[in-house]
Design a protein around this motif. Structure first.
Motif, short mmCIF file in Angstrom:
data_model
loop_
_atom_site.label_atom_id
_atom_site.label_comp_id
_atom_site.label_asym_id
_atom_site.label_seq_id
_atom_site.Cartn_x
_atom_site.Cartn_y
_atom_site.Cartn_z
N ARG A 156 0.81 -1.21 0.00
CA ARG A 156 0.00 0.00 0.00
C ARG A 156 0.85 1.27 0.00
O ARG A 156 0.44 2.30 0.49
N GLY A 157 2.06 1.15 -0.57
CA GLY A 157 2.82 2.34 -0.89
C GLY A 157 4.01 2.64 -0.02
O GLY A 157 4.72 3.63 -0.26
N PHE A 158 4.27 1.83 1.00
CA PHE A 158 5.41 2.11 1.88
C PHE A 158 6.64 1.36 1.40
O PHE A 158 6.62 0.14 1.21
N ASP A 159 7.74 2.09 1.20
CA ASP A 159 9.00 1.48 0.79
C ASP A 159 9.54 0.57 1.88
O ASP A 159 10.14 -0.48 1.58
N GLN A 160 9.36 0.98 3.13
CA GLN A 160 9.88 0.21 4.26
C GLN A 160 8.78 0.09 5.31
O GLN A 160 7.96 1.00 5.48
N TYR A 161 8.81 -1.03 6.03
CA TYR A 161 7.87 -1.23 7.13
C TYR A 161 8.55 -2.05 8.21
O TYR A 161 9.27 -3.02 7.95
N TYR A 162 8.29 -1.66 9.47
CA TYR A 162 8.71 -2.45 10.62
C TYR A 162 7.63 -2.29 11.69
O TYR A 162 7.34 -1.17 12.13
#
Length: 791
Positions: A175-181
């Motif tokens: 949904r558009g996030f380059d990075q997630y944590y």
């Protein structure tokens, strides 16, 4: 020269330097071309601002300094001093819908998120995932050339998609996030998170380091992402969505964090509420003359007077609030660290920073004095009286906030947190949806002070997009997007006398409704609220009416004086409900949570775990046992059990609740952590060479399990009475060959750590059996009848 205009290299004509040869006649006319890349604009001098949105879970209106709190929040005070404090900002009454509206700029039901994203009940407004055609804030800013990052709680995908093999189309990276944590669930153990994700991948760990605390971990990752992005491409702006796990239950704190607050809340919630109300008046947030909602609100839940509590009850209640204050401080520290890295990078002044809560404070679940294990509210087999619970839990007072507890504070403190409003999270009265909101952008907005215009969470995307000079896409994946329901707040931010740009707004949560109209027949700002009694017909509900300008705290119901206005607002609600896919809405019965997608049944199947298999996450694992009988077979391999081998064979759950099957001293034992109460079978000697061990659990109904133990088909123990766990519990997933992350048994962990099995084993097979006769799946038709009245 090729059609693209790029230089052509013949792969089959190597040159002396090892590169392919370039055709000589192409050289004079070779014109390199590269694809155009987005270049963001906006901000002073065309320099694009960074955008950081931080959302906190279940925080009350008055819990931070700019809104009257006694809790020290110097970093949030600085944000308010540099920007604006919005006193009339509204979200939805619960978390997933607010997050969906924030990220899309659309009303929550219209984007499939009419309720918490645990259940897809089969209707468009409650799909529990973001729609394919609606771009998110991340997709909007990434298309404009921003680096996009998400941290923390997501809770915008269906439970059935949360596992390692789940469909990821509504996960952050898709949904558009380059990075997630962060984590995909509604809540997280702050000491021992059940399952974290990095990008699209589960983070595998058996045990967290000593002193681990999720708020700090999330902040560490956020700071690293910001610093890394700035170093990698200094000219590229960033958009970060930082969603804290705090201050949602479990109200966990770092060791020693609450010491500075000891004794601060001994005076009780009446005193704290009065102090906060006075400061709100002094700060210009809400004037004192409009009043404060009563503690003994007829709408409930009831809040006893502080002095009416017994001494032990007051001690427990005060300790819970001391811990809550410590959690608010860690949020403020997180804000400070984000601001510090932006300052070091020279980007703080050109950062649009937004801070808000996702709904009002959570009341009701903590009872009169708070509760040691909030998930024990799911225990239907034994419901202690308030006095019994105080007597049981006073011995745990020094454990509250630690990893062995899953706490939630008292309803009285939630009411104080929501000062001056009535009701709490899940309510469409203002205590459920009017929240604290701060925004700053030193170079773009400057010092604005207090703003009183009405605004809604759907307004946030168009606002930050306008400030940053970014266009919101009108399509996604080739399909037309819904027109935004929100309106930009920019004019109201810049001019305190400008009217709110937001028009009518509906609210709905589990059958409770409200409708806000900024003007009607020459009268400014009406709000109608329909309180709803669960499992009753909507036609029986009373619509209360409040004149918002005169009565923002909703104390004086004037419906009887203005029946025409009530009828008009109720009709407008109905029209909005139809337009936004609110119907069929929950009437407060369990139906919404029990009517599940039939596709989930695929998880209730025989499942085999091997030594190489990581733990199964909560929802996937619970489908094997939820409301039903089950068996667990352990294959120890051709050599079977060898004397001296010991350790955990299966561990399902954690310190919140669960069960563990293990061998110790040559004996097979099943132990249950039943919301803090320990149930242990009599030890059963394991025959030497036994190859197959079995835990058999029968679900006879009435929230009971009866367990038995076998070795190679021979009975070892029978008639072990246990409490049936269901739905959210066990919360910490299922591990084979060891306890994992949060230990089910504190006693075992104290003696052996995670106690991995020291012998060899080949496989563990879990087979779900028949449902209990009173399981929700069996009773669904009756539950549907409870949910039938929708008119």
């Amino acid at each position: 020269m090729t059609n693209s205009g790029r230089m052509h290299r013949d792969r089959h004509a190597p040159s002396a330097d090892g590169f392919s040869g370039v055709i000589a006649e192409d050289l004079p006319s070779a014109v390199p071309s590269w694809p155009a890349r987005p270049g963001p604009i906006g901000g002073p001098g065309g320099t694009a601002p960074d955008v950081i949105v931080m959302i906190v879970d279940d925080m009350g209106y008055s819990d931070i300094g700019p809104f009257g709190s006694e809790i020290p929040t110097p970093n949030l005070d600085a944000v308010a001093a540099e920007g604006a404090t919005l006193t009339d900002f509204h979200v939805t009454p619960t978390c997933s819908p607010t997050r969906a509206s924030l990220l899309t700029g659309c009303n929550s039901h219209a984007v499939g998120m009419g309720a918490v994203a645990n259940v897809d009940d089969g209707f468009p407004g409650y799909a529990a995932e973001l729609p394919e055609n609606q771009p998110t804030m991340a997709e909007t800013f990434r298309a404009a050339g921003y680096a996009t990052m998400a941290i923390g709680k997501w809770h915008l995908c269906r439970e059935q998609d949360m596992h390692a093999a789940g469909d990821r189309h509504s996960w952050p990276v898709q949904r558009g996030f380059d990075q997630y944590y962060g984590f995909l669930e509604a809540q997280a153990n702050l000491h021992n998170p059940a399952q974290l994700y990095e990008g699209n991948n589960p983070v595998h760990t058996t045990e967290y380091p000593e002193g681990y605390y999720l708020t700090d971990d999330l902040t560490d990752r956020a700071v690293t992402m910001i610093a890394e992005s700035a170093a990698a491409e200094p000219s590229k702006p960033l958009m970060m969505y930082f969603a804290h796990a705090a201050v949602h239950s479990p109200m966990h704190i770092k060791p020693g964090a609450a010491e500075k607050h000891r004794g601060r809340y001994d005076a009780g919630w009446e005193s704290i509420r009065s102090e906060r109300r006075r400061r709100q008046d002094e700060l210009g947030v809400i004037p004192a003359e409009v009043g404060t909602a009563p503690l003994d609100d007829a709408l409930g839940p009831d809040v006893p007077g502080w002095d009416a509590l017994a001494e032990d009850g007051r001690s427990l209640a005060a300790r819970h609030m001391e811990n809550y204050a410590a959690m608010i401080e860690t949020i403020d520290e997180s804000v400070g660290r984000i601001r510090d890295i932006q300052r070091k990078l020279g980007r703080l002044d050109n950062t649009i920073f937004v801070f808000l809560s996702d709904n009002g404070a959570s009341g009701g679940g903590g009872g009169d004095v708070g509760i040691m294990n909030h998930l024990s509210n799911l225990n239907r087999a034994h419901v202690p009286t308030p006095d019994e619970r105080v007597a049981e839990e006073i011995g745990w007072i020094d454990e509250l906030g630690g990893p062995s507890t899953w706490p939630l504070y008292a309803t009285g403190w939630a009411t104080a947190s929501n000062t001056p409003f009535r009701r709490h999270k899940f309510s469409t009265y203002r205590g459920g949806h009017q929240v604290s909101f701060l925004i700053s952008w030193p170079t773009g907005l400057g010092r604005l002070g207090v703003r009183h215009q009405y605004a809604h969470v759907t307004d946030l995307l168009p606002t930050v997009a306008e400030l940053a000079g970014v266009a919101v896409p009108a399509t996604r994946n080739g399909r037309d997007a819904r027109t935004l329901d929100g309106s930009s707040m920019v004019e109201a931010l810049r001019n305190p006398d400008a009217p709110s740009a937001h028009g009518d707004q509906y609210y709905e949560c589990l059958g409770e409704r409200a409708f806000y109209a900024p003007s009607l027949d020459g009268h400014p700002a009406w709000e109608a609220v329909a309180d709803h009694t669960a499992a009753t017909a909507f036609a029986e509900d009373h619509w209360a009416l409040y004149s918002v300008d005169r009565d923002p705290v909703q104390l004086d119901d004037v419906a009887a004086e203005h029946p025409g206005t009530v009828a008009e607002l109720a009709a407008r609600f109905d029209a909005a409900a139809v337009a936004n896919s609110v119907y069929p809405m929950s009437n407060g019965s369990p139906l919404h949570f029990m009517q599940r997608d039939p596709a989930e049944e695929r998880f209730a199947t025989e499942t085999v775990l091997f030594p190489e298999t990581p733990p199964l996450e909560r929802f996937r694992a619970n489908q094997l046992i939820d409301g039903r009988s089950f068996t667990i077979d352990v294959d120890l391999g051709p050599d079977g059990y060898r004397p001296g081998d010991e350790g955990v064979l299966v561990a399902h759950g954690g310190q919140e609740s669960g069960y563990v099957l293990y061998i110790s001293g040559g004996e097979l034992i099943v132990e249950q952590n039943a919301w803090g109460r320990t149930i242990v079978s009599d030890p059963a000697p394991v025959p030497q060479g036994a190859r197959r061990l079995r835990l058999n659990v029968e679900a006879p109904g009435k929230h009971r399990w009866i367990a038995s133990l076998e070795a190679d088909g021979r009975s070892l123990r029978t008639g072990v009475d246990m409490l049936q766990l269901s739905w959210l519990v066990p919360f910490s997933g299922l591990a084979a060959g060891t306890m994992s992350r949060s230990p089910v048994s504190r006693r075992l962990h104290d003696d052996h750590g995670m106690f991995p099995y020291s012998g060899t084993w080949e496989s563990i097979t879990i087979r779900p059996g028949e449902h209990a006769p009173d399981a929700p799946a069996v009773m669904l038709d009756a539950i549907r009848r409870m949910g039938a009245p929708t008119q």
